[in-house]
Design an enzyme around this catalytic site. Structure first.
Site, PDB file in Angstrom:
ATOM      1  NE  ARG A  42      -3.884  -2.176   0.176  1.00 24.82           N
ATOM      2  CZ  ARG A  42      -5.052  -2.173   0.825  1.00 24.82           C
ATOM      3  NH1 ARG A  42      -5.405  -1.110   1.537  1.00 24.82           N
ATOM      4  NH2 ARG A  42      -5.847  -3.215   0.766  1.00 24.82           N
ATOM      5  CG  ASP A 151     -13.653   4.655   9.981  1.00 26.20           C
ATOM      6  OD1 ASP A 151     -14.045   3.625  10.542  1.00 26.20           O
ATOM      7  OD2 ASP A 151     -12.549   4.740   9.396  1.00 26.20           O
TER       8      ASP A 151
END
Length: 285
Positions: A42, A151
């Site tokens: 990533r 979040d």
């Protein structure tokens, strides 16, 4: 490195550890050795996407050039894993409707009760809360309830607001609930009903950021913070425990994941044993 030994890592150990320390200071999230391939892959994607020649150059960009935090947010979105489903650990939902909400409503007569889902991922948890209260708590007819869901991953929040889910997310729901609260949104996709979507307000929040958490101080009667603290180290857990305590109103409750225990994290809470679940309470005023 040969294929037999696994894929070659794009960053050396020193670079990897420096990045992990940087990410930890920003988010409180630690990556164990088992996450090395995931993190490297990533991270390499973000380095390439920004056109930086090296990880060092990318880190300098994050520290000194990313003034609006846009790249940091994109990195966070890549590094966080959002895996959940409706009615997960539903024993806590039963305790919420049968015992916590009636107790809170009696204590705060005429006041709005606020529930916070943090982290809310792609929305399954806060929508489950809204569904379960709609189905199982008659008090909704007379008590105003606000559900806030937060979040750190803004991409997950976008998906949560859309409210569209696949079979995996809905596998725990009874067929009659699917029929009552979901509509077709394409092959093997379902959208949750507009009244339930409208019952939840979504916001971006970093539990490890004191300035952000200060804005939530003293607002909530129930906080669902499940399966997040397992990714924190002891220091970050203590900080998070204190922040959650301060976000509660007196007498409010925190629900953690089944493998988490607030008694090992923060001594400020009292353990409450309900019929269906063990939760943690801030002492009433």
């Amino acid at each position: 490195m040969s294929a037999a030994n696994g894929p070659a890592m794009p960053f050396d150990e020193e670079q990897y550890l420096r990045f992990c320390e940087f990410f930890y200071t920003r988010t409180g999230i630690q990556f164990g050795a088992g996450k090395r391939y995931f993190v490297d892959r990533r991270l390499a994607e973000r380095v390439a996407a920004t056109g930086q020649p090296t990880l060092r150059a990318y880190m300098l960009k994050l520290r000194y050039e990313d003034r609006d935090g846009e790249e940091m947010q994109l990195l966070i979105n890549e590094m966080t894993v959002n895996e959940t489903y409706f009615y997960r650990e539903d024993y806590q939902l039963r305790a919420l409707a049968s015992e916590m909400m009636p107790e809170l409503a009696a204590r705060r007569r005429g006041e709005t009760l606020r529930i916070w889902s943090l982290p809310c991922s792609t929305g399954e948890e806060p929508y489950s809360i809204a569904l379960h209260l709609t189905e199982n708590w008659p008090g909704l007819e007379t008590v105003d309830v606000e559900i806030v869901a937060s979040d750190i991953d803004t991409r997950a929040l976008s998906r949560a607001r859309a409210g569209v889910y696949g079979e995996r997310a809905l596998h725990n729901l009874p067929p009659e609930m699917r029929a009552r609260y979901f509509e077709s949104a394409g092959p093997e996709r379902w959208r949750i009903a507009a009244p339930i979507r409208g019952a939840v307000r979504f916001t971006a929040t970093n539990l490890s950021d004191p300035a952000e958490m200060a804005r939530h101080r003293g607002l909530y009667d129930v906080i669902f913070c499940r399966n997040l603290l397992i990714y924190f180290d002891d220091a970050s857990r203590r900080q998070a425990g204190t922040a959650l305590y301060e976000a509660l109103r007196p007498g409010g409750f925190v629900c953690l994941g089944h493998s988490e225990a607030m008694s090992r994290i923060c001594s400020l809470f009292t353990v409450r044993k309900f019929r269906d679940a063990i939760v943690y309470q801030r002492a009433p005023a």
